[in-house]
Design a protein around this motif. Structure first.
Motif, short mmCIF file in Angstrom:
data_model
loop_
_atom_site.label_atom_id
_atom_site.label_comp_id
_atom_site.label_asym_id
_atom_site.label_seq_id
_atom_site.Cartn_x
_atom_site.Cartn_y
_atom_site.Cartn_z
N HIS A 77 -60.13 -16.78 -111.67
CA HIS A 77 -60.96 -16.89 -112.87
C HIS A 77 -60.12 -17.57 -113.94
CE1 HIS A 77 -58.71 -13.19 -113.40
NE2 HIS A 77 -59.04 -13.12 -114.68
N ASP A 137 -59.35 -10.36 -110.59
CA ASP A 137 -59.37 -9.25 -111.55
C ASP A 137 -60.65 -8.42 -111.44
OD1 ASP A 137 -56.93 -10.00 -112.49
OD2 ASP A 137 -57.56 -10.35 -114.56
N HIS A 186 -53.63 -7.92 -109.79
CA HIS A 186 -52.67 -7.08 -110.52
C HIS A 186 -52.58 -5.72 -109.83
CE1 HIS A 186 -52.92 -9.64 -114.19
NE2 HIS A 186 -54.21 -9.67 -113.98
N ASP A 195 -53.68 -15.38 -117.88
CA ASP A 195 -52.62 -14.86 -117.00
C ASP A 195 -52.77 -15.31 -115.55
OD1 ASP A 195 -54.92 -13.21 -117.22
OD2 ASP A 195 -53.87 -11.53 -116.26
N HIS A 196 -53.73 -16.21 -115.29
CA HIS A 196 -53.92 -16.73 -113.93
C HIS A 196 -53.91 -18.25 -113.86
CE1 HIS A 196 -54.82 -12.64 -112.72
NE2 HIS A 196 -55.43 -12.56 -113.88
ZN LIG Z 1 -55.55 -10.83 -115.03
#
Ligand SMILES: [Zn+2]
Ligand SMILES: [Zn+2]
Length: 290
Positions: free
Chosen positions: A115, A193, A231, A119-120
């Motif tokens: 997505h 996520d 995560h 953080d990706h």
């Molecule tokens: Zn994330």
């Protein structure tokens, strides 16, 4: 694929039918490490990206905690013609070098994302405008077009890496362009996520409920070996997640989840009937966001 069928035997004046479960398909075997400890605040000594071979053609990478508290997971999958990198990390770390080290000279690389959250995708800059590398756009339209998803989000797309087909499921709710991958060669499903041992942040509750339902339905029709997210935030203690922003998680939950845990999430989500409340389950935490 077909995992069960109805077998009927005619007896004396009666017909007895039973569901026969067939052995699973011949998946290429692999192993997911039981512990993924990502270290503490100090970067001294340990590599900043940990790499584990699930098998020779499938790699799991994790960004060290000292580089970003999110410590996300990345995945690299090889086919005969190209490789697929799923996510590029949270930034502040060199991901290109470990990926370049794993790459095979003759193959192209596709960089796609679970997505579009920062953080990706933060490592994308290390891959754009390099030869033999395609970085897939992060918006819904680009994802839909690249994977050939005709009707978003209800249709399933695919990508063929060369004798290795991966199904692509649109699962909006955490983020509009969220997708899951199902690798037909290993039976591994990658869920980003949307489903991982941690806080499942839900932005669009209606879309999320439908996505979890579709994901559960898909896992009922396919054999799943592992469900791997992006995560880990749960601890080894049932129902308990680490506080938001925790860097050092020495007793964290394993990475691997199962369809049974997804079904539990699905029934909890459906029972909320659109009115989501923060709810700890044994292995995940439902966390609606305004
Ligand atoms: Zn994330
Ligand atoms: Zn996210």
């Amino acid at each position: 694929m077909k995992v069960s069928s109805l077998l009927c035997i005619a007896g004396i004046g009666a017909l007895a039918c039973v569901h026969v479960r067939h052995a699973g398909p011949e998946f290429q075997p692999g192993r997911v490490s039981t512990t993924w400890y990502a270290g503490g605040k100090s970067c001294a000594g340990a590599p900043q990206v940990r790499v584990q071979a699930y098998n020779a053609d499938f790699f799991i990478l994790r960004q060290a905690a000292c580089t970003n508290y999110e410590k996300p997971f990345l995945y690299l999958i090889f086919g005969h013609h190209r490789a697929l990198l799923f996510d590029t990390g949270a930034g502040g770390v060199d991901v290109a070098t470990p990926i370049d080290t794993l790459m095979r000279a003759s193959l192209d690389l596709v960089v796609a994302h679970s997505h579009a959250h920062g953080d990706h995708i933060a490592g994308d800059t290390q891959f754009v405008q390099r030869p033999h590398i395609t970085v897939v756009g992060r918006d819904t339209a680009s994802v839909r077009a690249f994977f050939g998803i005709r009707q978003w989000p209800t249709d399933t797309g695919t990508i063929d890496l060369g004798d290795r087909v991966i199904d692509v499921l649109a699962i909006p709710g955490h983020q509009p362009a969220s997708i899951a991958l199902y690798d037909r060669r290993t039976g591994v499903m990658l869920t980003g996520d949307t489903f991982y041992p941690g806080r499942l942040y839900v932005r669009d509750t209606a879309a999320y409920a439908r996505s979890i339902s579709r994901l559960a339905e898909f896992t009922r029709r396919h054999t799943i070996t592992h469900m791997l997210g992006a995560h880990v935030e749960q601890s080894q203690t049932a129902f308990k997640d680490y506080p938001v922003g925790t860097v050092d998680q020495p007793e964290e939950h394993g990475l691997d989840l199962t369809p049974a845990q997804l079904y539990q999430l699905d029934s909890a989500v459906q029972s909320m009937r659109g009115h989501f409340v923060r709810t700890p389950l044994r292995d995940v935490t439902i966390w609606p966001q305004p």
